[in-house]
Design a protein around this motif. Structure first.
Motif, mmCIF file in Angstrom:
data_model
loop_
_atom_site.group_PDB
_atom_site.id
_atom_site.type_symbol
_atom_site.label_atom_id
_atom_site.label_comp_id
_atom_site.label_asym_id
_atom_site.label_seq_id
_atom_site.Cartn_x
_atom_site.Cartn_y
_atom_site.Cartn_z
ATOM 1 N N ALA A 215 -41.962 -9.135 2.020
ATOM 2 C CA ALA A 215 -42.606 -7.833 2.142
ATOM 3 C C ALA A 215 -42.657 -7.123 0.786
ATOM 4 N N ARG A 216 -41.643 -7.337 -0.046
ATOM 5 C CA ARG A 216 -41.578 -6.663 -1.343
ATOM 6 C C ARG A 216 -42.682 -7.123 -2.286
ATOM 7 N N ILE A 217 -43.054 -8.385 -2.187
ATOM 8 C CA ILE A 217 -44.065 -8.914 -3.117
ATOM 9 C C ILE A 217 -45.436 -9.061 -2.469
ATOM 10 N N GLY A 218 -45.545 -8.718 -1.176
ATOM 11 C CA GLY A 218 -46.840 -8.789 -0.509
ATOM 12 C C GLY A 218 -47.208 -10.164 -0.005
ATOM 13 N N ALA A 219 -46.216 -10.998 0.286
ATOM 14 C CA ALA A 219 -46.464 -12.331 0.839
ATOM 15 C C ALA A 219 -46.266 -12.280 2.349
ATOM 16 N N ALA A 220 -47.321 -12.513 3.092
ATOM 17 C CA ALA A 220 -47.215 -12.491 4.553
ATOM 18 C C ALA A 220 -46.307 -13.626 5.021
ATOM 19 N N PRO B 274 -41.323 -3.857 -6.996
ATOM 20 C CA PRO B 274 -42.133 -4.219 -5.829
ATOM 21 C C PRO B 274 -43.618 -4.169 -6.157
ATOM 22 N N ALA B 275 -44.371 -5.019 -5.491
ATOM 23 C CA ALA B 275 -45.809 -5.088 -5.737
ATOM 24 C C ALA B 275 -46.495 -3.817 -5.249
ATOM 25 N N ASP B 276 -47.528 -3.407 -5.970
ATOM 26 C CA ASP B 276 -48.339 -2.254 -5.579
ATOM 27 C C ASP B 276 -49.404 -2.745 -4.604
ATOM 28 N N LEU B 277 -49.248 -2.417 -3.335
ATOM 29 C CA LEU B 277 -50.078 -2.994 -2.284
ATOM 30 C C LEU B 277 -50.739 -1.905 -1.452
ATOM 31 N N PRO B 278 -51.898 -2.188 -0.880
ATOM 32 C CA PRO B 278 -52.509 -1.224 0.043
ATOM 33 C C PRO B 278 -51.696 -1.113 1.324
ATOM 34 N N ASP C 94 -52.531 -1.303 4.358
ATOM 35 C CA ASP C 94 -52.853 -2.256 5.428
ATOM 36 C C ASP C 94 -52.715 -3.704 4.979
ATOM 37 N N CYS C 95 -51.945 -3.949 3.911
ATOM 38 C CA CYS C 95 -51.698 -5.325 3.474
ATOM 39 C C CYS C 95 -50.949 -6.088 4.562
ATOM 40 N N PRO C 96 -51.417 -7.278 4.970
ATOM 41 C CA PRO C 96 -50.692 -8.043 5.995
ATOM 42 C C PRO C 96 -49.267 -8.331 5.544
ATOM 43 N N VAL C 97 -48.298 -8.127 6.453
ATOM 44 C CA VAL C 97 -46.904 -8.357 6.100
ATOM 45 C C VAL C 97 -46.292 -9.483 6.917
ATOM 46 N N TYR C 98 -46.678 -9.617 8.184
ATOM 47 C CA TYR C 98 -46.132 -10.723 8.965
ATOM 48 C C TYR C 98 -47.053 -11.053 10.130
ATOM 49 N N ALA C 99 -46.883 -12.252 10.672
ATOM 50 C CA ALA C 99 -47.641 -12.725 11.829
ATOM 51 C C ALA C 99 -46.668 -13.230 12.882
ATOM 52 N N VAL C 100 -47.024 -13.030 14.142
ATOM 53 C CA VAL C 100 -46.190 -13.465 15.255
ATOM 54 C C VAL C 100 -47.056 -14.214 16.250
ATOM 55 N N ASN C 101 -46.604 -15.385 16.666
ATOM 56 C CA ASN C 101 -47.357 -16.158 17.647
ATOM 57 C C ASN C 101 -47.193 -15.583 19.038
ATOM 58 N N LEU C 102 -48.303 -15.497 19.757
ATOM 59 C CA LEU C 102 -48.270 -15.200 21.182
ATOM 60 C C LEU C 102 -48.142 -16.514 21.932
ATOM 61 N N ALA D 167 -52.158 -15.911 16.999
ATOM 62 C CA ALA D 167 -51.171 -15.182 16.221
ATOM 63 C C ALA D 167 -51.665 -13.766 15.978
ATOM 64 N N VAL D 168 -50.751 -12.799 16.107
ATOM 65 C CA VAL D 168 -51.046 -11.397 15.845
ATOM 66 C C VAL D 168 -50.541 -11.069 14.439
ATOM 67 N N VAL D 169 -51.375 -10.404 13.648
ATOM 68 C CA VAL D 169 -51.035 -10.040 12.274
ATOM 69 C C VAL D 169 -50.786 -8.537 12.205
ATOM 70 N N HIS D 170 -49.676 -8.146 11.576
ATOM 71 C CA HIS D 170 -49.352 -6.732 11.379
ATOM 72 C C HIS D 170 -49.275 -6.427 9.887
ATOM 73 N N SER D 171 -49.535 -5.170 9.546
ATOM 74 C CA SER D 171 -49.572 -4.765 8.139
ATOM 75 C C SER D 171 -48.372 -3.905 7.775
ATOM 76 N N ALA D 172 -48.213 -3.648 6.463
ATOM 77 C CA ALA D 172 -46.966 -3.133 5.916
ATOM 78 C C ALA D 172 -46.646 -1.704 6.346
ATOM 79 N N ALA D 173 -47.486 -0.744 5.985
ATOM 80 C CA ALA D 173 -47.167 0.664 6.254
ATOM 81 C C ALA D 173 -47.060 0.967 7.742
ATOM 82 N N PRO D 174 -47.991 0.490 8.591
ATOM 83 C CA PRO D 174 -47.827 0.741 10.024
ATOM 84 C C PRO D 174 -46.544 0.150 10.602
ATOM 85 N N THR D 175 -46.147 -1.037 10.123
ATOM 86 C CA THR D 175 -44.900 -1.638 10.587
ATOM 87 C C THR D 175 -43.713 -0.749 10.257
#
Length: 492
Positions: A5-10, A104-108, A110-118, A127-135
């Motif tokens: 999450a710190r470097i923006g790698a989903a 830490p990386a300067d990211l938007p 809504d940058c994707p942060v993680y994905a979870v399989n349904l 797979a559902v993708v979630h972004s950094a700030a909303p998370t």
């Protein structure tokens, strides 16, 4: 997770119990550049060869450039091009050398942060993708206002579970609370393990599933000791319905005044975690998602009437994207204008409390992992000695809820314990241990008199009446179709 999450790698976290075939399918779906694993992992007192399983899953070639391995158990592992030891990568600089700084990386936002399989949809991964700030917004709001007034927090669940990531790690750390992380299972080395950890670390809030609480309740040799009861102020049950008997048992040893006591939470992977708790820690500050129960036409129904739960207000944790071959099957969330349709059935009681009745589609949440009943049924139907099959959910005193396979054997096939074992093992080997039915109910035949939904309800009633020995014992029960029809008539 935090480093990614710190470097923006989903990132995505894969369940350890997955069979190799299912693991390979998820790796192929996510297409990671780097895979983190360990030489071996402790589970139920034994070592799971995690690195070996990862290697086997990668044999087809999925574009993974490096496998980073944690030395955990000392297990000997095979070594291939691109494999790296974590301790070599993070080795300290030479004495006197300046420590490297990595801001830490300067990211938007809504940058994707993680994905979870349904759960798979008709055999296709989703797979559902979630972004950094909303998370982070959801993790912060729910941790303090829904779950915990402060203190040590422990979410007892597998880290591959979205709730364990968002509510077990991100939320507590964002507030500066201490979070407990635990490797293993709560019954090893003894049934006292949970209470030992609560007492040792002064856990103030415990979050887990009703299935785990039901299992702990069944350990008569390990009741909650006084020191653990003195430390614990909150218990939050999520991901499955919490029955009144289990709630009463928890309330018998947890104080229930002010921001203490037990809370029953509801949420979804698509919504980034928990959305509501019936007894929030700070109700005045807990965000309101506008939960309403509606009929098929989208109109609100009166209290006491079952319907589909919808969100009429924006929610920060809403999914960013849906990916995978099965993604088109998830469009039901936006089938109604201006609302989010959850796909969950619920009823609002006169005291304004929401009671969740299960999914509209054939998906069940077991210990934080989604299991598709249709996927389990498809595995059963692939067996050469099965003519027809259905999968139902049965209340289980030890596990909360359990899957029961209702099977019509093919002509000339004996409905015996050997066949039952073959069927449940086939499901475990294909879909993983959580999807494995806890029992098999053999049925004489499936007639055409009942609709699919009525048949499932009737089979559920018959499975409940048969009892555990008839479903798992050495002499399985075979139900007549007339028994199923009678159960359907009684429930009409």
């Amino acid at each position: 997770m935090l480093a990614c999450a710190r470097i923006g790698a989903a990132f995505t976290v894969l369940p350890m119990p997955l069979p190799v075939e299912a693991l390979a399918e998820r790796v192929d779906d996510f297409r990671p550049k780097v895979l983190f694993t360990q030489d071996g992992a402790w589970r139920h007192g034994t070592i799971i060869p995690a690195k070996a399983r990862a290697d086997e899953a990668l044999t087809a070639g999925h574009g993974v450039e490096h496998t980073v391995v944690v030395r955990r158990t000392g297990l000997d592992v095979a070594w291939y091009e691109g494999d790296r030891w974590l301790h070599d990568l993070v080795a300290q600089a030479r004495p006197g050398a300046p420590a490297p700084e990595a801001p830490p990386a300067d990211l938007p936002a809504d940058c994707p942060v993680y994905a979870v399989n349904l759960a798979n949809r008709r055999g296709r991964p989703v797979a559902v993708v979630h972004s950094a700030a909303p998370t982070l917004a959801v993790a912060v709001a729910t941790h303090r206002h829904a779950f915990s007034p402060g203190g040590v927090f422990w979410l007892a669940g597998d880290i591959s579970w979205l709730a364990a990531q968002v509510h077990g790690v991100f939320g507590p750390l964002a507030w500066g609370d201490t979070a407990v992380m635990f490797e293993g299972t709560l019954d090893v080395p003894s049934h006292h393990r949970l209470w030992d950890l609560v007492q040792r670390y002064g856990v103030a809030t415990l979050m887990t599933t009703p299935s785990v609480l039901a299992r702990v309740r069944g350990w008569s040799d390990a009741p909650p000791p006084a020191p653990a009861r003195g430390a614990l102020r909150r218990v939050i049950a999520i991901s499955e319905p919490l029955d009144p008997g289990l709630r009463a048992w928890v309330e018998s040893w947890v104080p229930s005044s002010g921001a203490a006591g037990i809370g029953d939470g509801w949420g979804q992977i698509e919504l980034g975690g928990v959305v509501t708790v019936d007894r929030p820690a700070d109700p005045d500050r807990m965000p309101d998602a506008g939960l309403v129960v509606v009929d098929e036409a989208g109109a609100a129904v009166p209290d006491g009437t079952a319907g589909e739960l919808v969100l009429r207000r924006p929610w920060a944790g809403m999914l960013r994207a849906v990916e995978g071959a099965g993604a088109p099957d998830t469009n039901h969330h936006w089938q109604r204008p201006s609302v989010y349709s959850t796909g969950d059935r619920a009823v609002r009681r006169p005291d304004a409390r929401l009671e969740f009745l299960g999914r509209i589609d054939a998906v069940i949440n077991l210990s934080g992992q989604l299991v598709s009943l249709s996927e389990v049924r498809d595995v059963l139907l692939e067996h050469p000695f099965v003519a027809d099959a259905e999968v139902v959910i049965r209340a289980d005193a030890g596990a909360g809820r359990a899957l029961i396979a209702c099977v019509v054997p093919s002509a000339g096939t004996a409905p015996d314990a050997a066949l039952a074992g073959e069927l449940t093992d086939a499901v475990r080997d294909t879909l993983g241990g959580l999807a494995r039915p806890r029992g098999v109910l053999f049925v004489e035949r499936f007639g055409e008199e009942l609709s699919a939904e009525t048949r499932r309800r009737a089979l559920t009633a018959v499975a409940g009446a048969v009892g555990a020995m008839g479903l798992t014992g050495p002499h399985p029960v075979t139900a007549l179709w007339s028994h199923v029809l009678a159960a359907a008539g009684a429930g009409a």
